[in-house]
Design an enzyme around this catalytic site. Structure first.
Site, PDB file in Angstrom:
ATOM      1  N   ASP A  16     -12.061   4.885  -1.619  1.00 50.54           N
ATOM      2  CA  ASP A  16     -10.988   5.487  -0.737  1.00 50.54           C
ATOM      3  C   ASP A  16     -11.246   5.202   0.690  1.00 50.54           C
ATOM      4  O   ASP A  16     -11.467   6.069   1.468  1.00 50.54           O
ATOM      5  CB  ASP A  16     -10.853   6.786  -1.019  1.00 50.54           C
ATOM      6  CG  ASP A  16     -10.243   6.983  -2.432  1.00 50.54           C
ATOM      7  OD1 ASP A  16      -9.087   7.099  -2.590  1.00 50.54           O
ATOM      8  OD2 ASP A  16     -10.858   7.267  -3.542  1.00 50.54           O
ATOM      9  N   ASP A  56      -8.210   1.876  -3.387  1.00 49.91           N
ATOM     10  CA  ASP A  56      -7.677   2.186  -2.013  1.00 49.91           C
ATOM     11  C   ASP A  56      -8.673   1.718  -0.894  1.00 49.91           C
ATOM     12  O   ASP A  56      -9.054   2.332   0.066  1.00 49.91           O
ATOM     13  CB  ASP A  56      -7.446   3.765  -1.680  1.00 49.91           C
ATOM     14  CG  ASP A  56      -6.219   4.212  -2.568  1.00 49.91           C
ATOM     15  OD1 ASP A  56      -5.324   3.404  -2.857  1.00 49.91           O
ATOM     16  OD2 ASP A  56      -6.096   5.474  -2.618  1.00 49.91           O
ATOM     17  N   ASN A 122      -3.687   3.482  -5.738  1.00 49.73           N
ATOM     18  CA  ASN A 122      -2.350   3.702  -5.609  1.00 49.73           C
ATOM     19  C   ASN A 122      -1.865   3.281  -4.252  1.00 49.73           C
ATOM     20  O   ASN A 122      -0.737   3.279  -4.191  1.00 49.73           O
ATOM     21  CB  ASN A 122      -2.112   5.116  -6.131  1.00 49.73           C
ATOM     22  CG  ASN A 122      -2.587   6.207  -4.963  1.00 49.73           C
ATOM     23  OD1 ASN A 122      -4.027   6.213  -4.758  1.00 49.73           O
ATOM     24  ND2 ASN A 122      -1.715   6.999  -4.450  1.00 49.73           N
ATOM     25  N   HIS A 123      -2.651   3.293  -3.161  1.00 51.25           N
ATOM     26  CA  HIS A 123      -1.995   2.878  -1.763  1.00 51.25           C
ATOM     27  C   HIS A 123      -1.986   1.405  -1.813  1.00 51.25           C
ATOM     28  O   HIS A 123      -1.001   0.750  -1.016  1.00 51.25           O
ATOM     29  CB  HIS A 123      -3.028   3.378  -0.865  1.00 51.25           C
ATOM     30  CG  HIS A 123      -2.694   4.804  -0.679  1.00 51.25           C
ATOM     31  ND1 HIS A 123      -2.057   5.340   0.473  1.00 51.25           N
ATOM     32  CD2 HIS A 123      -3.222   6.009  -1.061  1.00 51.25           C
ATOM     33  CE1 HIS A 123      -1.928   6.406   0.775  1.00 51.25           C
ATOM     34  NE2 HIS A 123      -2.368   7.062  -0.418  1.00 51.25           N
ATOM     35  N   HIS A 211      -9.131   5.015 -10.892  1.00 49.62           N
ATOM     36  CA  HIS A 211      -8.380   5.512  -9.701  1.00 49.62           C
ATOM     37  C   HIS A 211      -7.161   6.144 -10.201  1.00 49.62           C
ATOM     38  O   HIS A 211      -6.343   5.592 -10.229  1.00 49.62           O
ATOM     39  CB  HIS A 211      -8.193   4.271  -8.770  1.00 49.62           C
ATOM     40  CG  HIS A 211      -7.849   4.719  -7.326  1.00 49.62           C
ATOM     41  ND1 HIS A 211      -8.745   4.965  -6.293  1.00 49.62           N
ATOM     42  CD2 HIS A 211      -6.587   5.440  -6.866  1.00 49.62           C
ATOM     43  CE1 HIS A 211      -7.805   5.493  -5.302  1.00 49.62           C
ATOM     44  NE2 HIS A 211      -6.664   5.489  -5.707  1.00 49.62           N
TER      45      HIS A 211
END
Length: 641
Positions: A16, A56, A122-123, A211
């Protein structure tokens, strides 16, 4: 002993990184790049074999060119060089890396010193024409090795990257972000299979990175530990931003490490925990050691919660005013204010200053004693900012500050933006320094009258909402429709996915394409019935019957496939509509979009504050179960079953 240490894998672990978060913010725009550069510096300093990223890497699935170029420059600077790579890849690169068909350090045209292996989150999930993600661009450039992408959402096969360093054998599994509800259903239906080496099963250390939601945020909106195979030894869990320095032992008999994020993307308690990268060492005896490496370039972050019902505000303000006589402590504060250009304890505000601005501020504070009280709490909080400075020359000085205020009376609220101006040049986030959250009221058990106990478990926080964006939108469509305005042609699930794509991925064609697609499906169904509808009620009955059939649990998979197909059509329309536009248009309109990146911080993950975004499958890599030749290395590939 020395030989065993030489055989041990040394892995730098981080998750992240959210490169590009708030990149247009005048103060915070460089934060994500500073911390990511430190992660790469730590990899070089600790002489690691490779870097493992848990998703991410980018904050957006369409990162700006500025963000992409800075990322590529950093990767080239720290991961390329003449240092040899001391481990071998025994599995088939065409299976592990379906986009490039090879691992980057075996490319004769590249000098890779520290390979980087990464899944997507997910980003930065795949989107747009061809359903590609930003990591595939980095992979094509030979900068990273992108793995773990789910190519078939009907049946998932996770094939490990098999690595060997001397006597140490490492099987690296990756599961990139998949929409939690979909992945939960696939596990329940036993459609997720993890392949294992056919030979010498007990000799491999099984490492996995995922993730997904770890905390339970709904019946199926998370990945239970019990779903994962117990043969795993260690799981690197991305997506959760709070850093947990010590790995813990799961009831599934494997260990879990949650590295957390390297930059704060939401001002929540979980983001205030010290941020770290981790050095993972694995030896030939299946033993591993994890050392946290605190990041020293992270911007200081101070967080406090204030429940107004627990204080007598009038008495607190009176006590504060009594203490406003000059003291050594107050003089130090004045010196700091003057050093920042504020001018003593007088509130300046942007575009304000002098006696008139101070008089206005005093009059506003007098009208709202809560503002006086919170201002005092912020000043007290700032006194602890110096303790968070590490002395690193690249660490930002101005801290992030968030005071979460729980209120029960609307009169207690004040103008947050105007309040933040008082701390300009003292904090990095003057625009959202204070957050107001309504205190939850509960029924008293004996009298039946509402009360506000002020207990943490009885408070509602907008930063801790557990529902996903899709779930919220679907619930609104399902339950909040006005009488006579219920949806008959369209499905709630399809429209929630379209709205989410419009909001989160800026796909301006998502809603219109979804409507056209679902209307077309309805027309095809009605034509297939071959009826002459003389009675409108008969037509309405058939429409409702088809809609109910599509919403039925038994047809969930078909509905999901149709939604994915519609969003792919929308992505193609998006790319087609912009193909002839000037590619530099984003530079010309940068001022118009200057608030987009840092005004929507709820996208980030802190303690629990963000909406989930599902990922997409795309490339058609296949899982090989036959042995293959290793090519230039001349070794036999391990067979997977």
């Amino acid at each position: 002993m020395a030989a065993e240490e030489d055989d041990s894998f040394r892995i730098l672990v981080a998750t992240d990184n959210h490169l590009g978060y708030a990149e247009k913010h005048p103060e915070r725009g460089n934060d994500s790049f500073q911390s990511f550069e430190e992660v790469l510096e730590l990899a070089v300093e600790h002489n690691v074999d490779f870097i493992l990223l848990g998703g991410d890497l980018f904050h957006e699935n369409k990162p700006s060119r500025h963000c992409q170029v800075r990322c590529m420059d950093l990767l080239r600077k720290y991961t390329f060089g003449d240092r040899p790579v001391h481990f071998n890849i025994l599995s088939d690169p065409a299976v592990n890396f379906p986009h490039t068909k090879q691992v980057n350090f075996l490319d004769p045209n590249l000098n890779v010193a520290i390979p980087v292996f990464s899944i997507h989150g997910n980003h930065d999930d795949p989107a747009g024409l061809g359903l590609l993600c930003a990591l595939e661009m980095l992979s094509s450039a030979g900068l990273i090795n992108y793995f773990g992408r789910v190519s078939d959402l009907n049946e998932v096969k996770i094939s490990p990257i098999l690595m060997e360093k001397g006597a140490t054998k490492l099987a690296l599994y990756g599961l990139s972000s998949v929409k939690d509800e979909r992945l939960h259903r696939l596990f329940v239906e036993n459609k997720v299979k993890m392949l294992r080496p056919k030979e010498s099963l007990t000799e491999w250390f099984n490492l996995m990175t995922v993730h997904q939601n770890h905390a339970k945020r709904g019946p199926s909106n998370y990945l239970p530990e019990s779903f994962l195979d117990p043969f795993l030894d260690l799981i690197i869990w991305g997506h959760e931003h709070d850093c947990i320095k010590e790995p813990w032992h799961s009831h599934q008999n494997f260990h879990i490490l949650q590295p957390g994020s390297s930059v704060a993307t939401s001002l929540t308690p979980g983001e205030a925990i010290e941020k770290c990268a981790f050095l993972l060492q694995v030896n030939s005896r299946h033993q591993f050691k994890i050392d946290p490496l605190p990041l020293k370039t992270v911007r200081p972050f101070l967080f406090e919660e204030v429940v107004l019902s627990e204080y007598n505000i009038e008495e607190e303000v009176h006590r504060i005013k009594r203490k406003m006589e000059p003291t050594k402590e107050e003089s130090a504060w004045d010196l700091m204010m003057k050093a920042r250009g504020i001018g003593g304890t007088k509130g300046r505000g942007r575009g304000r200053g002098g006696k008139d601005g101070d008089a206005t501020s005093q009059a506003q504070n007098k009208d709202n004693p809560v503002e006086v009280f919170i201002e005092h709490r912020v000043k007290e909080l700032l006194k602890g900012a110096k303790k968070l400075l590490t002395g690193h020359p690249r660490q930002p000085i101005l801290p992030l500050v968030r005071v979460r205020v729980y209120y029960s009376n609307e009169a207690e609220i004040f103008n947050v933006s105007r309040f933040g101006f008082k701390f300009e040049n003292l904090v990095a986030n003057t625009e959202d320094l204070v957050s107001f959250v309504r205190e939850k009221t509960v029924k008293d058990t004996d009298g039946g009258r509402p009360s506000s106990p002020g207990l943490r478990e009885n408070l509602i926080s907008v930063d801790d909402v557990n529902s996903t964006v899709e779930g919220l939108v679907e619930e609104i469509f399902r339950t909040n429709a006005l009488p006579g305005c219920e949806m008959h042609l369209l499905t709630e699930r399809g429209m929630s996915a379209a709205v989410s794509a419009y909001v989160q991925k800026e796909d301006k064609h998502a809603v219109s394409t979804m409507i056209d697609y679902q209307v077309q499906r309805m027309q095809e169904y009605l034509l297939s019935l071959d009826k002459d509808y003389d009675d409108p009620k008969e037509l309405e009955a058939d429409i409702l019957a088809f809609r109910a059939e599509r919403n039925a649990a038994a047809n969930f998979q078909r509905e999901e496939d149709e939604i994915l197909e519609a969003l792919q059509l929308s992505s193609q329309a998006e790319n087609g509509s912009t193909a002839d536009q000037d590619s530099d248009s984003d530079i010309e309109t940068i001022d118009d979009d200057s608030d987009k990146d840092f005004s929507s911080s709820s996208r980030g993950r802190g303690a629990r504050g963000r909406g989930s975004r599902g990922s997409r499958g795309g490339s058609r890599g296949t899982t090989s179960q036959a042995s293959r030749a290793r090519g230039s290395r001349g070794r036999a590939r391990k067979c997977l079953v």
